[in-house]
Design an enzyme around this catalytic site. Structure first.
Site, short mmCIF file in Angstrom:
data_model
loop_
_atom_site.label_atom_id
_atom_site.label_comp_id
_atom_site.label_asym_id
_atom_site.label_seq_id
_atom_site.Cartn_x
_atom_site.Cartn_y
_atom_site.Cartn_z
N ASP A 177 -2.57 -3.47 3.07
CA ASP A 177 -2.90 -3.51 4.50
C ASP A 177 -3.98 -4.55 4.74
OD1 ASP A 177 -1.06 -1.61 5.08
OD2 ASP A 177 -2.46 -0.11 5.85
N GLU A 229 0.82 -1.23 0.00
CA GLU A 229 0.00 0.00 0.00
C GLU A 229 0.84 1.27 0.00
OE1 GLU A 229 -3.62 1.49 2.79
OE2 GLU A 229 -3.66 -0.58 2.12
N TYR A 278 -0.66 -4.26 14.05
CA TYR A 278 -1.62 -3.59 13.17
C TYR A 278 -2.64 -2.79 13.99
CZ TYR A 278 -4.98 -2.99 9.37
OH TYR A 278 -5.83 -2.46 8.43
#
Length: 604
Positions: free
Chosen positions: A103, A7, A305
Site C-alpha cells: 500500500d 499487502e 486510495y
C-alpha cells in the site's frame, strides 16, 4: 526473475492478472518473468521487551525505563505468517529484482521493508506507487516504477512512529500499572490513545460539573416573523419583565431593511477524516466501519486510495475527470441514475480547473478520495452510502457557487430594538447535487430557503411580545464525528475549513490510525457509547486523573510529535533526534512517577 509483493492476496491477484503472472502456486503466482506474492498486512513486528533482556521478562518498576540499545524486528508468532514468510524468503533469495507493491503509504512501506530486512534482501528494489487499483492505474504504475531509496524518508517516519509507540507504550503501561493499578488490572497508556482519552474525560467533566443558569429572552412576532431583542438575554426575570412592560401595547415599527448577496463555494473533496465524519453524522457509522467500507471500495477499484489527509487533486488528474464524470452519468442503483442530471448540468463544455480543487503544492503522496471511473456493481447498502458521498462531493466540486441573499430587518417597539434575519437561495449552484438530502445533512451553515416577508422601512403595526425563561446548556458529548475533528486539530474547536486544514499538521494520530485508536479505548473499557455520544467510564476518568505528566495527556504536545514525524517523512527532521528526544522524555516520566509518594490507586 522479478518478484512483486503486495499487502493482500486480493491485491496480488489483480497485479498478477495485469502483468501476466497467471500460473498459481502455493503462496504466489508466476508467469511472464514475474512471481507475485503477498503479506497479510504485517508479517513482522518490533521485538518485545522479553526478547531483549531476561530482566524485562517480568514486570518490575526496578527494570524501568526499558530502552533497547538497538531495536530489532521478529516474525509475528502465527503459523500462517511463518508459512507465508518462508515462501516470500525463498522467492527473495532467488530474485534478480523486487518490486514493492505494498500500500502506497507510511504503514505499507514499513510492512514491506521489515519483511525485506528479515529475509536479508540484497538485490535491487523498485517501488510501485499508485492511487487506485484500476487496471489503467496498475499499468501506469508499472510503466513508471520508482527507486526504493526515493521512499527512505517515508520508511524512517514509519519506523520512528513504531519505535516511539513502543518506547512510550511499553514503559508507561508497565509504570502506571505497577504503581497505581489494583486487582491485576492493566492500565494501557499510548502515545495517541491517552491524549485522545483525555479529550473525552475533559469534556465529560465539563458536562458533569455544569450547573444550568436561568436567563430570559425577549421576542415578538410581527407579520408571522419572530424578532428577537438585540439587547440579548436578561440575567433576571425582573429585568426581562421591565423590558416587556416597555413594549407591551406599543406599535412595532420597521426601522431598517438590509439585503446582502453572498456566494458559497462547494465543499472541498474528501480526505479520510472528513469522510469518516460525514459517515458518522449521516449514517451513524463508526470511524472504523467507515474506513473498512472505503477500503473495500478502493479494493473493488471504484474509489481511489483512502488513507489520505489532503482534499486536493494534482493537475494531472484534470484530463481524467471527464471520463470519471461519464462513468458517474452511466451509474445506476436499482434502475435509478442518481447522478445523471447533475453530470448533464455541467456537460457540453470543458470542466473548470479551480485552484480550490487542483493544487500540486497541497498534495504529497496521494490526492483526495474521488471515484475512479469504474462503474460500481453489486455494492452493499453501506458501500453504496459511502460511494454516494464521494460521488456527490466530486460532482459538486465542478458546479458553480451557491448564490444566496441575507436579509436583516431591524424593528422598534418603544425604546427596545429587535432583529430578524433570513436567507434565501437565489441560485442553488452546487447545492442542487444534494437537493434530495435533508437540510441538516448537507453542509455546515447551510443557507436555508425560508423566505421572509417583504418588509418596508417605516411600516408599523401590531405585534405579540413574549418573555421566555430559558436555561444555559452544557457542552455536548463528543460523538465519533466531533472526536475525529478534535484529533485532527489537536483538541482545538475549529469550524473554519481553511483554519482546520492549517492545523492538520499538528493533529494527533494519522488519518488511517484514528479509527483504531477509538476502538482501542472501547476495548480497554475507558469509554462507552450512549447512542451516538461517547462517554468516559469511571476507569477512564480515574486513569487521566492519575496521570500528571502533560506529555502523556496533552493533545497539543502529542500533535507536536506528529508534526515531527511528518517532517521526518518530508526530510525536514532527523529520525534519530526524534527517538533520542523520546528516550529522554520517557526516562523523565519514569523518574517522576517513581518519586510519587502518594497512595493513589485506580480500581479501588
Amino acid at each position: 526473475m522479478i518478484v512483486c509483493i503486495a499487502e493482500k492476496p486480493s491485491v496480488a491477484r489483480d497485479i498478477a492478472r495485469i502483468i501476466g503472472a497467471t500460473s498459481s502456486h502455493d503462496g504466489y503466482m508466476e508467469g511472464n518473468g514475474y512471481q507475485v506474492t503477498w503479506t497479510f498486512g504485517h508479517l513482522c513486528e518490533l521485538k518485545e521487551p522479553s526478547d531483549y533482556s531476561d530482566n524485562w521478562k517480568h514486570w518490575s518498576l526496578a527494570a524501568l525505563p526499558m530502552i533497547p540499545p538497538r531495536f530489532g524486528i521478529k516474525l509475528i508468532d502465527n503459523d500462517g505468517i511463518r508459512r507465508q514468510f518462508a515462501i516470500v524468503e525463498k522467492l527473495y533469495k532467488e530474485a534478480d529484482q523486487i518490486i514493492n507493491c505494498g500500500d502506497a503509504g507510511q504503514e505499507g512501506e514499513l510492512i514491506q521493508r521489515w519483511v525485506m530486512q528479515k529475509a536479508g534482501v540484497t538485490c535491487p528494489v523498485k517501488r510501485l506507487w499508485i492511487s487506485s487499483m484500476t487496471d489503467e492505474a496498475i499499468r501506469e504504475g508499472f510503466a513508471t516504477l520508482k527507486e526504493q531509496k526515493h521512499y527512505e524518508p517515508l520508511y524512517l517516519a514509519g519506523l520512528s512512529r513504531a519505535i516511539g509507540d513502543w518506547l512510550l507504550g511499553m514503559n508507561a503501561t508497565r509504570l502506571y500499572t505497577l504503581k497505581y493499578a489494583t486487582n491485576k488490572q492493566v492500565l494501557s497508556i499510548g502515545r495517541v490513545q491517552t491524549p485522545t482519552l483525555a479529550l473525552i474525560v475533559q469534556r465529560q467533566k465539563e458536562i458533569d460539573n455544569f450547573k444550568p443558569e436561568p436567563y430570559w429572552m425577549l421576542a415578538t412576532i410581527y407579520r408571522n416573523t419572530q424578532f428577537t431583542a438585540t439587547k440579548g438575554r436578561f440575567a433576571t426575570e425582573e429585568e426581562g419583565k421591565q423590558a416587556f412592560t416597555q413594549i407591551e401595547g406599543k406599535t412595532f415599527q420597521i426601522s431598517s431593511v438590509t439585503k446582502k448577496k453572498a456566494t458559497e463555494q462547494p465543499k472541498p473533496l474528501y480526505d479520510l477524516t472528513s469522510l469518516q465524519v460525514d459517515c458518522n453524522r449521516k449514517f451513524g457509522y463508526s470511524a472504523e466501519m467507515a474506513l473498512n467500507l472505503v477500503q473495500s471500495l478502493y479494493e473493488k477499484k471504484i474509489t481511489t486510495y483512502p488513507r489520505v489527509d489532503t482534499q486536493f487533486l494534482t493537475d494531472d488528474i484534470h484530463p481524467k475527470c471527464p471520463q470519471i464524470m461519464n462513468a458517474l452519468y452511466k451509474t445506476t442503483f436499482s434502475g435509478v441514475s442518481p447522478y445523471a442530471e447533475h453530470v448533464k448540468a455541467i456537460g457540453g463544455k470543458p470542466l473548470p480547473k479551480p485552484k480550490r480543487i487542483f493544487n500540486n503544492q497541497k498534495v504529497t503522496d496521494h490526492h483526495a478520495i474521488i471515484p475512479t471511473g469504474v462503474i460500481p456493481r453489486a455494492l452493499s447498502d453501506a458501500e453504496q452510502h459511502v460511494f454516494d458521498l464521494i460521488a456527490r462531493r466530486f460532482i459538486a466540486a465542478f458546479h458553480p457557487d451557491c448564490q444566496y441573499s441575507t436579509t436583516t430587518v431591524l424593528g422598534q417597539a418603544g425604546e427596545i430594538e429587535f432583529k430578524a434575519t433570513g436567507k434565501e437561495i437565489l441560485q442553488p449552484g452546487w447545492r442542487k447535487v444534494f437537493a434530495q438530502e435533508p437540510v441538516d445533512t448537507q453542509a455546515d451553515a447551510t443557507p436555508t430557503s425560508a423566505v421572509m416577508p417583504a418588509f418596508t422601512k417605516g411600516e408599523s403595526g401590531l405585534h405579540q411580545p413574549t418573555l421566555t425563561e430559558k436555561q444555559t446548556t452544557p457542552p455536548k458529548h463528543y460523538t465519533e464525528a466531533t472526536l475525529l475533528r478534535a484529533m485532527e486539530t489537536a483538541g482545538k474547536l475549529v469550524d473554519d475549513e481553511t483554519l482546520r486544514a492549517a492545523l492538520k499538521e499538528n493533529g494527533i494520530g494519522r488519518p488511517s490510525s484514528r479509527a483504531g485508536i477509538i476502538e482501542t479505548l472501547f476495548k480497554r473499557q475507558y469509554i462507552r457509547r450512549k447512542k451516538k455520544n461517547l462517554e468516559a467510564t469511571p476507569t477512564g476518568i480515574a486513569l487521566i486523573d492519575t496521570i500528571h505528566e502533560k506529555l502523556l495527556t496533552s493533545a497539543e504536545l502529542t500533535g507536536q510529535w506528529e508534526k515531527k514525524l511528518r517532517d521526518i517523512e518530508h526530510r525536514k527532521y532527523d529520525a534519530s533526534q526524534f527517538i533520542n528526544e523520546l528516550k529522554a522524555q520517557i526516562t523523565a516520566i519514569v523518574n517522576d512517577v517513581l518519586a510519587d509518594t502518594s497512595i493513589r490507586r485506580i480500581g479501588e
